[in-house]
Design an enzyme around this catalytic site. Sequence first.
Site, mmCIF file in Angstrom:
data_model
loop_
_atom_site.group_PDB
_atom_site.id
_atom_site.type_symbol
_atom_site.label_atom_id
_atom_site.label_comp_id
_atom_site.label_asym_id
_atom_site.label_seq_id
_atom_site.Cartn_x
_atom_site.Cartn_y
_atom_site.Cartn_z
ATOM 1 N N THR A 10 0.701 -1.190 0.018
ATOM 2 C CA THR A 10 0.064 0.089 0.142
ATOM 3 C C THR A 10 0.869 1.078 0.002
ATOM 4 O O THR A 10 1.861 1.333 0.778
ATOM 5 C CB THR A 10 -0.879 0.182 1.379
ATOM 6 O OG1 THR A 10 -1.770 -1.024 1.163
ATOM 7 C CG2 THR A 10 -1.540 1.002 1.196
ATOM 8 N N LYS A 38 5.898 -3.670 -6.814
ATOM 9 C CA LYS A 38 6.147 -4.174 -8.289
ATOM 10 C C LYS A 38 5.515 -5.285 -8.738
ATOM 11 O O LYS A 38 5.077 -5.390 -10.085
ATOM 12 C CB LYS A 38 7.583 -4.099 -8.552
ATOM 13 C CG LYS A 38 8.354 -2.783 -8.686
ATOM 14 C CD LYS A 38 9.764 -3.046 -8.873
ATOM 15 C CE LYS A 38 10.717 -1.501 -8.456
ATOM 16 N NZ LYS A 38 10.284 -0.443 -9.359
ATOM 17 N N ASN A 41 1.740 -4.416 -9.302
ATOM 18 C CA ASN A 41 1.553 -3.552 -10.566
ATOM 19 C C ASN A 41 1.942 -4.192 -11.888
ATOM 20 O O ASN A 41 1.104 -3.988 -12.938
ATOM 21 C CB ASN A 41 2.673 -2.347 -10.690
ATOM 22 C CG ASN A 41 2.422 -1.216 -9.390
ATOM 23 O OD1 ASN A 41 1.366 -1.328 -8.751
ATOM 24 N ND2 ASN A 41 3.255 -0.309 -9.017
ATOM 25 N N ASP A 270 6.669 -0.717 -14.909
ATOM 26 C CA ASP A 270 5.980 -1.974 -14.599
ATOM 27 C C ASP A 270 5.018 -2.172 -15.782
ATOM 28 O O ASP A 270 4.756 -3.358 -15.975
ATOM 29 C CB ASP A 270 4.997 -1.602 -13.263
ATOM 30 C CG ASP A 270 5.799 -1.509 -11.960
ATOM 31 O OD1 ASP A 270 7.231 -2.162 -12.272
ATOM 32 O OD2 ASP A 270 5.765 -0.865 -10.984
ATOM 33 N N THR A 304 0.906 5.075 -19.996
ATOM 34 C CA THR A 304 0.814 5.244 -18.401
ATOM 35 C C THR A 304 1.326 6.643 -18.178
ATOM 36 O O THR A 304 1.166 7.281 -17.111
ATOM 37 C CB THR A 304 1.719 4.225 -17.830
ATOM 38 O OG1 THR A 304 1.258 2.804 -18.172
ATOM 39 C CG2 THR A 304 1.652 4.193 -16.588
#
Length: 326
Positions: A10, A38, A41, A270, A304
């Site tokens: 978190t 990671k 993601n 990611d 992204t």
Amino acid sequence: RILVIGSLNTDLITRTSRVPAAGETLISKSFDTGSGGKGANQAVACARLSTQKCDGPQNVCVYMVGAVGDDTFGHELAEGLQNNYIDVTGVTAKESEKTGVAVIIVNEQTGQNRILMSPNANFSLKPEDFTTLSDFGKDFTPTRLPCLIVLQLEIPLDTTLQILKVASKHGIDVLLNPAPAQVLPKEAYAAVNHLIVNESEAAIITNTADKNPDWSKWGEHFDRIVALGVRNVVITLGAEGVIYLETREKKLWRFDAEKVNVVDTTAAGDTFVGAYAVAVTTVVKGGGDFAAAVRWANTAAAKTVERSGAQGAIPWLDEVPAYWEE
Ligand code: ADP
């Protein structure tokens, strides 16, 4: 079927006009929580980039294995992955652990981050938890293997090395994103088919004295990369794009980054990993045109960058032009 084994965190993100001095209490400008890690993601990137947003859960083909605490953060993280159509039966909520947390202080003036990471439950994954294939998930057997295992280095290194051993024994392809970077034993790379690193990670894993080398001058560094013994190596260069090395044939491809309106580069790496994983396990797999996978990942990662946030900024399949159409 892609299996991601790694971290779930978190993120606790607080913004300030300056960083407080020792002993000082400062009122922050804003505070948010977010889903990160990671591993998580990259699982979201794999799932979204193999799913039309409207497809729904009938299409589950991404599995996440990891550990959280049996607490609010942990339950929210697992639920978030499920909302992205990821199988989370391999995400264990451990009563004796807290969920991994990253405290992120963003300086609004400079945009710089300061991050304090507490791995917590992520570090409770032990080598003995991964002794056989069935430990990877009840869906996996010697006749039903994952197409690809995706790994990072946010769980203990000896656990990652054990996973590599089991993967190698069963001939499962592995994609390693060695982040945060550390030097791995030479034999670890023998089990890795795809290595994706950014520039600073490339410097660390190849023991390059210059900690900030110019990887676009690939000729100078090629031998060190080849010596790792991984066939497909991708070095992401941020706004400079990406290079892909096929080390056996000693071939190199270079792609410029897409020209986009840069809002927030969080999770770009990611997304790149997830997109590449999806591409190499689908259309590319038979033909081995990994350069096409790199090109598509470059396009997906740029999407992204156009949006703020981490997991929320990762695009769905219908938002990125299909690579066979490019
Ligand atoms: P990391 O986030 O892991 O440090 P990079 O910064 O190298 O990784 O970015 C990963 C990929 O994201 C790049 O190879 C590129 O495809 C894309 N990307 C990153 N920054 C930009 C940018 N400013 N413009 C367009 N694409 C970008």
